[in-house]
Scaffold this motif. Structure first.
Motif, PDB file in Angstrom:
ATOM      1  N   ARG A  18      38.428  50.931  47.982  1.00  0.00           N
ATOM      2  CA  ARG A  18      37.625  51.077  49.198  1.00  0.00           C
ATOM      3  C   ARG A  18      38.472  51.646  50.333  1.00  0.00           C
ATOM      4  NH1 ARG A  18      33.908  46.932  52.430  1.00  0.00           N
ATOM      5  NH2 ARG A  18      33.190  48.476  53.948  1.00  0.00           N
ATOM      6  N   GLN A  19      37.861  52.472  51.168  1.00  0.00           N
ATOM      7  CA  GLN A  19      38.554  52.985  52.344  1.00  0.00           C
ATOM      8  C   GLN A  19      38.335  52.034  53.507  1.00  0.00           C
ATOM      9  OE1 GLN A  19      37.945  57.035  53.455  1.00  0.00           O
ATOM     10  NE2 GLN A  19      39.400  57.686  51.908  1.00  0.00           N
ATOM     11  N   VAL A  20      39.404  51.792  54.255  1.00  0.00           N
ATOM     12  CA  VAL A  20      39.348  50.922  55.420  1.00  0.00           C
ATOM     13  C   VAL A  20      39.991  51.637  56.609  1.00  0.00           C
ATOM     14  CG1 VAL A  20      39.340  48.737  54.147  1.00  0.00           C
ATOM     15  CG2 VAL A  20      41.513  49.809  54.733  1.00  0.00           C
ATOM     16  N   GLY A  31      43.853  36.534  54.117  1.00  0.00           N
ATOM     17  CA  GLY A  31      45.162  36.068  53.656  1.00  0.00           C
ATOM     18  C   GLY A  31      46.129  37.185  53.347  1.00  0.00           C
ATOM     19  N   GLY A  32      45.641  38.388  53.155  1.00  0.00           N
ATOM     20  CA  GLY A  32      46.542  39.502  52.882  1.00  0.00           C
ATOM     21  C   GLY A  32      46.020  40.431  51.812  1.00  0.00           C
ATOM     22  N   GLY A  33      46.848  41.352  51.404  1.00  0.00           N
ATOM     23  CA  GLY A  33      46.524  42.348  50.403  1.00  0.00           C
ATOM     24  C   GLY A  33      47.422  43.558  50.580  1.00  0.00           C
ATOM     25  N   ARG A  34      47.099  44.656  49.870  1.00  0.00           N
ATOM     26  CA  ARG A  34      47.920  45.878  49.958  1.00  0.00           C
ATOM     27  C   ARG A  34      47.010  47.083  50.129  1.00  0.00           C
ATOM     28  NH1 ARG A  34      52.892  44.749  50.402  1.00  0.00           N
ATOM     29  NH2 ARG A  34      53.932  43.362  48.976  1.00  0.00           N
ATOM     30  N   ILE A  35      47.502  48.032  50.959  1.00  0.00           N
ATOM     31  CA  ILE A  35      46.786  49.286  51.162  1.00  0.00           C
ATOM     32  C   ILE A  35      47.776  50.439  51.062  1.00  0.00           C
ATOM     33  CG2 ILE A  35      45.005  48.302  52.661  1.00  0.00           C
ATOM     34  CD1 ILE A  35      46.590  49.485  55.065  1.00  0.00           C
ATOM     35  N   LYS A  36      47.218  51.640  50.879  1.00  0.00           N
ATOM     36  CA  LYS A  36      48.043  52.851  50.940  1.00  0.00           C
ATOM     37  C   LYS A  36      47.672  53.547  52.240  1.00  0.00           C
ATOM     38  CE  LYS A  36      49.989  56.485  48.265  1.00  0.00           C
ATOM     39  NZ  LYS A  36      50.200  56.954  46.912  1.00  0.00           N
ATOM     40  N   LEU A  37      48.653  53.644  53.118  1.00  0.00           N
ATOM     41  CA  LEU A  37      48.457  54.191  54.454  1.00  0.00           C
ATOM     42  C   LEU A  37      49.507  55.271  54.697  1.00  0.00           C
ATOM     43  CD1 LEU A  37      47.315  54.151  57.372  1.00  0.00           C
ATOM     44  CD2 LEU A  37      48.846  52.234  57.833  1.00  0.00           C
ATOM     45  N   ALA A  38      49.059  56.476  54.981  1.00  0.00           N
ATOM     46  CA  ALA A  38      49.958  57.601  55.276  1.00  0.00           C
ATOM     47  C   ALA A  38      50.981  57.803  54.168  1.00  0.00           C
ATOM     48  CB  ALA A  38      50.646  57.408  56.620  1.00  0.00           C
ATOM     49  N   ALA A  79      54.950  44.387  60.006  1.00  0.00           N
ATOM     50  CA  ALA A  79      54.852  45.253  58.841  1.00  0.00           C
ATOM     51  C   ALA A  79      53.512  45.097  58.146  1.00  0.00           C
ATOM     52  CB  ALA A  79      55.981  44.944  57.871  1.00  0.00           C
ATOM     53  N   THR A  80      52.527  44.554  58.852  1.00  0.00           N
ATOM     54  CA  THR A  80      51.206  44.332  58.279  1.00  0.00           C
ATOM     55  C   THR A  80      50.154  45.110  59.050  1.00  0.00           C
ATOM     56  OG1 THR A  80      51.855  42.100  57.623  1.00  0.00           O
ATOM     57  CG2 THR A  80      49.499  42.552  57.693  1.00  0.00           C
ATOM     58  N   ALA A  81      49.338  45.846  58.318  1.00  0.00           N
ATOM     59  CA  ALA A  81      48.245  46.582  58.922  1.00  0.00           C
ATOM     60  C   ALA A  81      47.024  45.687  58.990  1.00  0.00           C
ATOM     61  CB  ALA A  81      47.945  47.843  58.126  1.00  0.00           C
ATOM     62  N   ILE A  82      46.395  45.644  60.144  1.00  0.00           N
ATOM     63  CA  ILE A  82      45.150  44.892  60.309  1.00  0.00           C
ATOM     64  C   ILE A  82      44.022  45.908  60.118  1.00  0.00           C
ATOM     65  CG2 ILE A  82      43.814  43.371  61.810  1.00  0.00           C
ATOM     66  CD1 ILE A  82      46.697  42.397  61.132  1.00  0.00           C
ATOM     67  N   VAL A  83      43.125  45.626  59.152  1.00  0.00           N
ATOM     68  CA  VAL A  83      42.110  46.613  58.771  1.00  0.00           C
ATOM     69  C   VAL A  83      40.691  46.053  58.918  1.00  0.00           C
ATOM     70  CG1 VAL A  83      43.690  47.767  57.179  1.00  0.00           C
ATOM     71  CG2 VAL A  83      42.173  45.972  56.321  1.00  0.00           C
ATOM     72  N   MET A  84      39.759  47.007  58.948  1.00  0.00           N
ATOM     73  CA  MET A  84      38.340  46.633  58.933  1.00  0.00           C
ATOM     74  C   MET A  84      37.566  47.689  58.182  1.00  0.00           C
ATOM     75  SD  MET A  84      37.184  47.350  62.837  1.00  0.00           S
ATOM     76  CE  MET A  84      35.664  48.230  62.670  1.00  0.00           C
TER      77      MET A  84
END
Length: 142
Positions: free
Chosen positions: A127-129, A101-108, A137-142
């Motif tokens: 956690r690192q992803v 559903g979503g969330g927030r990350i710190k990227l670059a 504007a959304t990063a898809i992560v794993m």
């Protein structure tokens, strides 16, 4: 007034340079180099048949060698990725819980909205992803 053959070849080389500039077709440039080679041959005293053979041989050799190299370089992806392409494959840190559903990350160094690639997975803060795709504007992560 009798103009020497090498001058005619140089005029031909200049004439081939015009469509090279207008059409950006490198083959014209290769034929212009062939005409310069024929002009050099004419300057050394080669006969008309030999001049034409030099022109044809140099032009065909350049087209046969340079064209495949140019095509290979044109087909390659750019070495330097920019924009969102540069973010794919990078690691990010989860700031707020990330799930399907979503969330927030710190990227670059920036805060991005994110969602999990696998709808079953949940990533907790800290956690690192890995970023696998950027969707708007959304990063898809794993």
């Amino acid at each position: 007034m009798d103009i020497e053959a090498w001058i005619w070849w140089l005029i031909g080389a200049a004439a081939l340079g015009i469509p090279l500039v207008l059409t950006a077709m490198p083959e014209f440039g290769m034929m212009a180099v062939g005409a310069v080679a024929a002009a050099i041959g004419a300057g050394f005293g080669l006969g008309p048949v030999a001049q034409v053979l030099v022109f044809v041989a140099v032009s065909v050799a350049l087209v046969a060698v340079v064209r495949p190299i140019a095509a290979r370089h044109r087909a390659q992806r750019p070495q330097l990725a920019t924009g969102t392409e540069a973010l794919k494959g990078r690691q990010a840190v989860v700031l707020e819980r990330v799930d399907a559903g979503g969330g927030r990350i710190k990227l670059a160094g920036e805060v991005w909205s994110a969602r999990a690639l696998d709808t079953e997975r949940v990533y907790e803060p800290g956690r690192q992803v890995d970023v696998v795709e950027i969707d708007g504007a959304t990063a898809i992560v794993m």
